[in-house]
Design a protein around this motif. Structure first.
Motif, PDB file in Angstrom:
ATOM      1  N   UNK A  56      31.562  30.449  35.244  1.00 35.84           N
ATOM      2  CA  UNK A  56      31.335  31.057  36.550  1.00 35.84           C
ATOM      3  C   UNK A  56      32.328  32.180  36.822  1.00 35.84           C
ATOM      4  N   UNK A  57      33.555  32.032  36.358  1.00 38.60           N
ATOM      5  CA  UNK A  57      34.535  33.103  36.529  1.00 38.60           C
ATOM      6  C   UNK A  57      34.099  34.356  35.785  1.00 38.60           C
ATOM      7  N   UNK A  58      33.521  34.164  34.594  1.00 38.58           N
ATOM      8  CA  UNK A  58      33.015  35.321  33.849  1.00 38.58           C
ATOM      9  C   UNK A  58      31.895  36.010  34.623  1.00 38.58           C
ATOM     10  N   UNK A  59      31.038  35.226  35.263  1.00 41.41           N
ATOM     11  CA  UNK A  59      29.949  35.797  36.054  1.00 41.41           C
ATOM     12  C   UNK A  59      30.509  36.577  37.247  1.00 41.41           C
ATOM     13  N   UNK A  60      31.510  36.024  37.912  1.00 44.64           N
ATOM     14  CA  UNK A  60      32.087  36.675  39.089  1.00 44.64           C
ATOM     15  C   UNK A  60      32.756  37.986  38.718  1.00 44.64           C
ATOM     16  N   UNK A  61      33.577  37.954  37.653  1.00 45.50           N
ATOM     17  CA  UNK A  61      34.403  39.111  37.309  1.00 45.50           C
ATOM     18  C   UNK A  61      33.726  40.075  36.339  1.00 45.50           C
ATOM     19  N   UNK A  62      32.744  39.569  35.590  1.00 50.95           N
ATOM     20  CA  UNK A  62      32.077  40.427  34.622  1.00 50.95           C
ATOM     21  C   UNK A  62      32.751  40.460  33.271  1.00 50.95           C
ATOM     22  N   UNK A  63      33.744  39.625  33.048  1.00 48.89           N
ATOM     23  CA  UNK A  63      34.459  39.571  31.760  1.00 48.89           C
ATOM     24  C   UNK A  63      35.219  38.254  31.700  1.00 48.89           C
ATOM     25  N   UNK A  64      35.684  37.916  30.519  1.00 44.82           N
ATOM     26  CA  UNK A  64      36.502  36.720  30.339  1.00 44.82           C
ATOM     27  C   UNK A  64      37.970  37.084  30.486  1.00 44.82           C
ATOM     28  N   UNK A  65      38.658  36.418  31.379  1.00 42.56           N
ATOM     29  CA  UNK A  65      40.090  36.668  31.560  1.00 42.56           C
ATOM     30  C   UNK A  65      40.874  36.062  30.409  1.00 42.56           C
ATOM     31  N   UNK A  66      41.856  36.814  29.910  1.00 46.42           N
ATOM     32  CA  UNK A  66      42.722  36.344  28.833  1.00 46.42           C
ATOM     33  C   UNK A  66      43.363  35.014  29.233  1.00 46.42           C
ATOM     34  N   UNK A  67      43.252  34.017  28.374  1.00 48.11           N
ATOM     35  CA  UNK A  67      43.819  32.701  28.680  1.00 48.11           C
ATOM     36  C   UNK A  67      45.324  32.766  28.880  1.00 48.11           C
ATOM     37  N   UNK A  68      45.985  33.711  28.197  1.00 44.15           N
ATOM     38  CA  UNK A  68      47.439  33.845  28.353  1.00 44.15           C
ATOM     39  C   UNK A  68      47.779  34.267  29.779  1.00 44.15           C
ATOM     40  N   UNK A  69      46.942  35.100  30.378  1.00 45.61           N
ATOM     41  CA  UNK A  69      47.159  35.525  31.764  1.00 45.61           C
ATOM     42  C   UNK A  69      47.098  34.322  32.693  1.00 45.61           C
ATOM     43  N   UNK A  70      46.102  33.456  32.474  1.00 43.64           N
ATOM     44  CA  UNK A  70      45.950  32.266  33.308  1.00 43.64           C
ATOM     45  C   UNK A  70      47.099  31.286  33.075  1.00 43.64           C
ATOM     46  N   UNK A  71      47.524  31.165  31.822  1.00 49.97           N
ATOM     47  CA  UNK A  71      48.637  30.256  31.513  1.00 49.97           C
ATOM     48  C   UNK A  71      49.920  30.724  32.187  1.00 49.97           C
ATOM     49  N   UNK A  72      50.182  32.034  32.115  1.00 54.18           N
ATOM     50  CA  UNK A  72      51.386  32.577  32.752  1.00 54.18           C
ATOM     51  C   UNK A  72      51.334  32.371  34.260  1.00 54.18           C
ATOM     52  N   UNK A  73      50.149  32.572  34.845  1.00 54.24           N
ATOM     53  CA  UNK A  73      50.008  32.395  36.295  1.00 54.24           C
ATOM     54  C   UNK A  73      50.233  30.933  36.680  1.00 54.24           C
ATOM     55  N   UNK A  74      49.715  30.016  35.853  1.00 51.52           N
ATOM     56  CA  UNK A  74      49.904  28.586  36.128  1.00 51.52           C
ATOM     57  C   UNK A  74      51.375  28.219  36.080  1.00 51.52           C
ATOM     58  N   UNK A  75      52.064  28.709  35.061  1.00 49.18           N
ATOM     59  CA  UNK A  75      53.491  28.397  34.929  1.00 49.18           C
ATOM     60  C   UNK A  75      54.295  28.955  36.096  1.00 49.18           C
ATOM     61  N   UNK A  76      53.958  30.175  36.508  1.00 48.25           N
ATOM     62  CA  UNK A  76      54.673  30.787  37.620  1.00 48.25           C
ATOM     63  C   UNK A  76      54.351  30.065  38.926  1.00 48.25           C
ATOM     64  N   UNK A  77      53.067  29.735  39.109  1.00 47.33           N
ATOM     65  CA  UNK A  77      52.661  29.074  40.356  1.00 47.33           C
ATOM     66  C   UNK A  77      53.305  27.709  40.500  1.00 47.33           C
ATOM     67  N   UNK A  78      53.511  27.024  39.370  1.00 45.36           N
ATOM     68  CA  UNK A  78      54.078  25.680  39.426  1.00 45.36           C
ATOM     69  C   UNK A  78      55.524  25.682  39.915  1.00 45.36           C
ATOM     70  N   UNK A  79      56.162  26.852  39.879  1.00 48.66           N
ATOM     71  CA  UNK A  79      57.550  26.938  40.348  1.00 48.66           C
ATOM     72  C   UNK A  79      57.631  27.334  41.817  1.00 48.66           C
ATOM     73  N   UNK A  80      56.490  27.656  42.420  1.00 52.11           N
ATOM     74  CA  UNK A  80      56.476  28.128  43.799  1.00 52.11           C
ATOM     75  C   UNK A  80      56.215  26.977  44.772  1.00 52.11           C
TER      76      UNK A  80
END
Length: 296
Positions: A56-80
């Protein structure tokens, strides 16, 4: 993402009562949904929803987001702990949606900010206790993606920058986005709740055991549907209790259990061979949630 992007934008001084009421009711609805499922069944369903959310994210954005981007965001968010300062639950929920708006607005969507913003709001919702692993926000957004883009002020995938390089945000626009997102959340929670209530589950399981070709070709008998339904609702059962539920003689019941294990509907943990646990492969989830992939 910069440190500024993790700041929760200030909420309007006056939030319409309707928005506050929708936030209140969403908390109640998600708690009710969570109560419909045993932990084992919830874990199985959550794994399947995670797979569908990526599509569904691919449908919304029109492309597949790099998994590394999501992993980095998860790691950063977990510290907030950016919602911790807000004590009122419904305002924390509203602030989470405001943060989603802020994250999408602060960088172009081509940088993966859309998927990251959805991931972060999912984490916010989990912290608030909205059980987002049991319903799909990306599904709801994908089904209404043109309205979603309009609520964000996106035209053709671009945002209108102010001369200073920032993004214009009015309280009216932000509240409109929050109201839209609350509607989407309610729709998806309602969809899952309707599909997983006891009466509907019984209908879906009975129909599957009578008509699904995987089950019939595997030699699984329709009359054991009530036993499987009991396992689905409770998550795990002693083998002896499941066999009793089938209404079959011991040897026939054991034979049916073996067939259920072979096609992946039931598992018997190596650590406890006397117990059966539910398993929900994708093909059977489609029996329970026939509209889950309706826009694919």
């Amino acid at each position: 993402m910069t440190a500024d992007q993790w700041l929760i934008p200030s909420l309007p001084e006056s939030i319409p009562p309707l928005i506050l009421a929708k936030a209140d009711v969403l908390v109640t609805k998600t708690a009710f949904l969570a109560g419909l499922l045993a932990p084992e069944s919830a874990a199985c369903l959550s794994r399947q929803l995670k797979v569908s959310d990526a599509e569904y994210s691919r449908i919304i954005d029109g492309y597949n987001t790099d998994l590394k981007v999501l992993e980095d965001a998860t790691n950063l968010a977990s510290t907030q702990s950016i919602l911790r300062e807000i004590t009122e639950l419904r305002r924390r929920l509203i602030a989470a949606l405001a943060h989603h708006h802020h994250l999408v607005q602060t960088q172009p969507l081509s940088d993966g900010n859309g998927a990251v913003a959805r991931l972060i709001v999912h984490m916010h919702f989990a912290q608030i206790g909205l059980h987002p692993h049991l319903w799909s926000l990306p599904r709801g957004i994908a089904r209404r993606r043109e309205e979603y883009q309009a609520a964000l002020g996106l035209t053709g995938g671009t945002q209108g920058r102010q001369p200073s390089g920032g993004f214009q945000r009015t309280d009216k626009a932000l509240l409109g986005f929050i109201a839209f997102m609350l509607d989407v959340c309610h729709e998806e929670v309602d969809y899952m709740t309707a599909a997983l209530n006891r009466r509907k589950l019984r209908e879906s399981v009975t129909n599957a055991f009578n008509t699904n070709s995987r089950l019939t070709e595997a030699g699984i008998r329709a009359e054991i549907a009530p036993a499987f339904l009991a396992l689905l609702i409770q998550g795990a059962l002693p083998r002896s209790e499941f066999n009793t539920f089938t209404g079959l003689q011991s040897e026939a019941a054991s034979n049916q259990v073996g067939r259920l294990i072979d096609i992946g509907l039931v598992v018997s943990p190596p650590s406890d061979l006397l117990t059966l646990e539910i398993a929900l492969p994708d093909w059977f989830v489609r029996e329970l949630l026939p509209d889950l992939h309706e826009i694919w």
